[in-house]
Each structure stands twice: as C-alpha cells, then as structure tokens.
Design an enzyme around this catalytic site. Structure first.
Site, short mmCIF file in Angstrom:
data_model
loop_
_atom_site.label_atom_id
_atom_site.label_comp_id
_atom_site.label_asym_id
_atom_site.label_seq_id
_atom_site.Cartn_x
_atom_site.Cartn_y
_atom_site.Cartn_z
N ASP A 130 -2.22 2.35 -4.51
CA ASP A 130 -3.40 2.84 -3.80
C ASP A 130 -4.54 1.84 -3.92
OD1 ASP A 130 -2.09 5.18 -3.12
OD2 ASP A 130 -2.76 6.22 -4.94
N HIS A 181 0.82 -1.21 0.00
CA HIS A 181 0.00 0.00 0.00
C HIS A 181 0.86 1.27 0.00
CE1 HIS A 181 -3.68 2.00 0.06
NE2 HIS A 181 -4.23 1.54 1.17
#
Length: 416
Positions: free
Chosen positions: A391, A387
C-alpha cells in the site's frame, strides 16, 4: 580416439543456451579443463571446458546457435596438447615450396606462418574482453595477457587503452581509396544476446503483471559521509576492504523491512509469501547488460561482510565469471544509478519481488535546517513497488525508515 564435448549442466530450470563464441578452432591444441567455447545463458556467460587434453576436432555448432543441455557441440582428438614440432628436413622443403627466396632475399614465410596464430589468439577472448576490445579499439594481438594460461583480461585491455600498453599504429589506408562522402549514414544490425533478451522479457513482464508505482524522498548524507570519512582508513586496515555507502543502505533496508514486511514479500497465485530473511539483489553493470547477484541473509551480515560481497560481485561481473546460482532468488533489490550520475529515476521491480530501492548521485543543495538555509549533500531515493501487495502508506513508511537510518546511523546500532 575422439571424445565428445557436450553442453554442461547450466543450473536449475536452465535447459538451453546460445553458443556465443568459440575460444579454440579446429586443429588447435587444448589442455584438459581449458575453456574452448563460451555459452550465453539467460543470466551469465558460461565457459565449456575440454574434458581431455588433445586437439580440437570438428565443431558441430556455429556461433549464435541455440543448444540444449547435454547437446554434442564438438569433438576432441586424444593426444599430446602440445603442437607437434615439424621435422627440420620437411620444414626446409616446405619453406622452399611456399617461399622460394633466392640468395640475399628476405623470406616472408615466418610472417605468413605467424598470421594464422595471431588471428587465433585474437579470437580466443572472453565476452567481457571482446566487448572491451570493441569499445576501446585496442589491438588484442599487441597485448600480453595476465590471466590464466596467459589469456587476456578486461583489465589488460583497459590498461592498454589508458596508455599502459600502447597499441601499434594502424597502417594508413591506400591512397587510391576514396574517402566516404560527407553525411554518409550507416546502420548496423547486431543480434541481441540471450542475456539482453531475458532482461527485456523480464522488464516487460514486470510492467504487464505488476501494478507499478514509485514514491520518492530525499536523504541528507552528512552523517554517513562524516562516519565514512572518520573510519574509512581504520575500516580498510582491519577488514581489507573500503567502506562504501552500500553497506549503510543494505543495513537500513534490513531495518526498515522489519517494520514493513510487505516490501520483502512475493505474490504467488492468490497467496502472499513473507520472508523472515533478507536476500538483497544488487544491480551490477556487466559488459552484456545489467545483472543482479544476490547477497544472501544480508540482514545478518556485518558492514565488512556486505562490502566484501559487493566488491567481489562487481569485479566478477566485469570479468564475466559470476555463477548462475549467485543470481538466483533475491527478495529485494537495490539499484545504485548514482554511480553513473543519475539524479532521479523510477526503477522497475525484479519479478517476483515486490519492491526495488533506487539510489542516486549525491548533490549539494540548499535545505532548511532549524530555520536556517544550509548546504547539505543530498540524495534522492526512489522506491518502486507492486501496488497489488504494498500500500502507499507502507511504501512511504518504508522509505521514511530508510531515510531516518541514513540520517542518523546510530539507529542501525541500536535497532530503531
């Protein structure tokens, strides 16, 4: 004159290995380029070959010891690799001395002499074959090898386990030996192989470094299964390889990665490295653990090229003959847990990669299509990603693109 046997170059950045097994024992005749030892590296097992023909002399390293590239591990005495034939007169004296059998008695000398050789043959097994022997319980001394120089292969052991070559019955235990008490418990300590240690270290590194997150979706496999059923015979006849599902998923990943390039990128320090090519690491089960050989430039390959490459990787992973260079690199990973029956999982990324796609088993489930409840072959897909770089919107978009390409394979042809 003795010739030194040293640890060969193992590949870039690999400076150390573990001596997993001696395939030859001191005094054994060896041929030039014949494997005499097996080394375990961080990625694969590597065989050490004899530099000359002769007789194996002193072993300078024990099984389980760590050795560096270029280290001396054994010596080979030059000479004829064939075992010397004993003189008839000397052989007769030796027989009399070892087994002084009288007239009418059956000498046991031949059995006694054959025992060490059978033991040596049983020891000269590759790591993959040795594991298969342990798992199946097949006696390797009873099998005839189909490999190079008559060596046993894993397929030989598996065939014997399935009834192709019956193993000899084990002798009954002595009557005086007491049976183990009911409820007796045992423990066994086995040293982790270098490969297993590396797998553990890298997976923990991924957890400690990356911000791991997994997103899920499901895909209707009807269109792919129909296409495969319609063309699999023609495909195999033309290309000499079966048409599987992995080719479709590799192509779908290549298509989706064009729209979402971050899943095919790395983080290096404070920089992001994007790739204009797709090298897919395919998770393959090997006897000593999971390995991930790499399909280079998968985005530019045909279905047939992808399927042939994957089939070759799978076979050589079981035989333990994958090369180190074949498992280096990779920009994205696909792991197919469905072949083992997995319904759902959260795969872990393979550093420094930023994403991994997990495939699972195909299962018929009721779904709603055009307002009607129908039964369709469905598969859960899981995308685990870092992450820090990818995204949530990008991860979901990537997985939707893969889903669309699988449910409508025509997209793969017209690049949509």
């Amino acid at each position: 004159m003795a010739t030194d046997v040293v640890v060969p170059t193992l590949g870039e950045s690999i400076t150390e290995a573990t001596l997993g097994q001696w395939l030859k024992q001191p005094g054994d005749p060896v041929k030039a380029d014949e494997p005499i030892a097996s080394l375990e590296t961080d990625k694969v097992a590597v065989e050490v070959n004899a530099p000359i023909a002769g007789t194996l002399g002193e072993q300078l390293v024990a099984e389980g010891d760590n050795v560096e590239v270029g280290a001396l591990i054994a010596r080979i005495e030059a000479g004829d690799a064939a075992a010397p034939k004993p003189d008839a007169g000397k052989a007769g004296k030796a027989e009399t001395a070892v087994n002084p059998a009288g007239p009418g008695e059956t000498p046991a000398l031949k059995e006694d002499a054959a025992a060490p050789k059978a033991k040596d043959d049983a020891q000269a097994l590759s790591p993959a074959v040795r594991r298969a022997v342990i798992e199946t319980g097949v006696d390797p001394a009873s099998l005839k090898g189909s490999g190079k120089d008559g060596r046993l292969t894993k397929d030989d052991v598996l065939a014997a386990a399935k009834g192709g070559t019956p193993a000899p019955a084990k002798p009954a235990p002595p009557a005086e030996k007491a049976a183990p008490a009911t409820g007796e418990r045992h423990e066994e300590r086995v040293r982790m192989t270098r490969l297993r240690q590396t797998i553990a270290s890298r997976l923990k590194e991924a957890q400690n470094t990356a911000a791991l997150l997994t997103t899920f979706n499901d895909v209707d496999m009807t269109a792919v299964m129909d296409a495969r059923g319609r063309y699999k015979d023609l495909f195999e006849k033309k290309h000499g390889i079966r048409l599987g599902f992995m080719g479709f998923f590799v192509k779908a990943v290549a298509l989706a990665a064009r729209d979402v390039p971050s899943v095919n990128a790395f983080i290096e320090g404070d920089e992001i490295v994007y790739h204009d090519y797709l090298d897919v690491s395919v998770a393959v089960s090997a006897p000593n653990g999971l390995v991930v050989p790499v399909i280079r430039n998968a985005d530019a390959m045909s279905f047939a090229e992808i399927e042939k490459t994957i089939a070759d990787f799978g076979k050589r992973a079981k035989d333990g003959t994958l090369k180190i260079d074949e498992m280096k690199g990779g920009t994205f990973t696909i792991s197919n847990g469905g072949v083992f029956g997995s319904l759902l999982s959260t795969p872990i990324i393979n550093p420094p990669q930023s994403a991994v796609l997990g495939m699972h088993r195909i299962e018929e489930r009721p779904v709603v299509v055009d307002g009607q409840i129908v039964i369709r072959p469905m598969m859960y897909l899981a995308l685990s990603y870092d992450h820090r770089l990818v995204d949530g919107r990008e991860a979901v978009t990537f997985l939707v693109r893969v889903k669309e390409a699988i449910e409508d394979p025509t997209r793969l042809l017209i690049d949509l």
